[in-house]
Design a protein around this motif. Structure first.
Motif, short mmCIF file in Angstrom:
data_model
loop_
_atom_site.label_atom_id
_atom_site.label_comp_id
_atom_site.label_asym_id
_atom_site.label_seq_id
_atom_site.Cartn_x
_atom_site.Cartn_y
_atom_site.Cartn_z
N GLU A 24 0.80 -1.22 0.00
CA GLU A 24 0.00 0.00 0.00
C GLU A 24 0.84 1.27 0.00
O GLU A 24 0.29 2.38 0.03
N LYS A 25 2.15 1.13 -0.05
CA LYS A 25 3.02 2.30 0.16
C LYS A 25 2.78 3.42 -0.85
O LYS A 25 2.86 4.60 -0.50
N GLU A 26 2.49 3.09 -2.10
CA GLU A 26 2.34 4.13 -3.12
C GLU A 26 1.17 5.06 -2.79
O GLU A 26 1.24 6.27 -3.06
N GLY B 206 4.43 10.15 -3.39
CA GLY B 206 5.59 10.41 -4.22
C GLY B 206 6.93 10.35 -3.51
O GLY B 206 7.98 10.34 -4.16
N PHE B 207 6.93 10.31 -2.19
CA PHE B 207 8.19 10.18 -1.47
C PHE B 207 8.66 8.73 -1.50
O PHE B 207 7.85 7.80 -1.47
N SER B 208 9.95 8.53 -1.54
CA SER B 208 10.50 7.18 -1.41
C SER B 208 10.43 6.76 0.05
O SER B 208 10.31 7.61 0.95
N PRO B 209 10.48 5.45 0.35
CA PRO B 209 10.51 5.03 1.75
C PRO B 209 11.64 5.70 2.52
O PRO B 209 11.46 6.10 3.68
N GLU B 210 12.81 5.85 1.90
CA GLU B 210 13.94 6.48 2.57
C GLU B 210 13.64 7.94 2.91
O GLU B 210 13.95 8.42 4.01
N GLU B 211 13.04 8.65 1.97
CA GLU B 211 12.71 10.06 2.21
C GLU B 211 11.65 10.20 3.30
O GLU B 211 11.74 11.09 4.16
#
Length: 203
Positions: free
Chosen positions: A172-174, A179-184
């Motif tokens: 479900e991350k998207e 628009g942020f990456s997991p790292e961001e």
């Protein structure tokens, strides 16, 4: 909280300077409204859980409900995630299984994000701002039983890595990260959101 919101916070939304609510060290209860929290307050016992979005949460009123989350978000406030095992609702087996601890932290953040994203409140600010709402509110200065894997500040580098892994593996991350990456996103939770809030409000 209900009286504070009604008398001070919500009226401030119509002014030039809304009051940003700081939930300094909390977790999610899985309960929808403050009235539900108030009604069942005298019935709270250890081991009470409410399931929401497929995950069990400690439903005591020390934790925040959907109404809290939406009000905090509308106010431009912040939510600091508590690291106490009981507040996070860890089961006894999961408390001993350190591989689950980042998962619990992510589930609390994720489900509070979903509360805002799925809200029908037409007065909400742009929902993509939910990524700016969460920070660490460990409660390490209190008398707590922290999740074992991240029991001190020295463990936060590992926490960040583990949260990136949990989020990267979440299907479900998207829909959550805008628009942020997991790292961001993890950097925002672990550092930037709290820093930006302080710079914005405490001159």
């Amino acid at each position: 909280r209900k009286v504070y919101y009604e008398k001070f916070v919500i009226p401030s939304f119509e002014t030039e300077h809304p009051i940003p609510v700081i939930a300094s060290h909390v977790a999610y209860s899985g309960v929808e409204t403050l009235d539900q929290h108030i009604k069942r307050m005298t019935l709270e016992t250890n081991g009470d859980f409410s399931e929401r979005y497929g995950h069990p949460f400690n439903n005591w009123n020390i934790n925040i409900c959907d109404e809290d989350v939406v009000t905090i978000f509308k106010s431009g406030g912040v939510i600091g995630v508590n690291f106490d095992q009981r507040v996070l609702g860890l089961s006894k087996s999961d408390a001993e299984d350190e591989s689950t601890h980042a998962y619990y932290v992510w589930q609390h953040i994720k489900c509070m994000m979903k509360t805002v994203i799925h809200s029908a409140d037409d007065k909400l600010p742009a929902k993509k701002g939910i990524v700016n709402t969460f920070c660490l509110g460990t409660d390490f200065d209190g008398f707590i039983d922290p999740i074992n894997k991240y029991a001190t500040v020295l463990d936060f580098g590992q926490l960040a890595k583990d949260l990136v892994r949990e989020i990267s593996n979440d299907p479900e991350k998207e829909a959550l990260l805008f628009g942020f990456s997991p790292e961001e996103f993890v950097r925002k939770v672990c550092l930037d959101n709290a820093y930006d809030f302080v710079v914005r409000h405490f001159h």
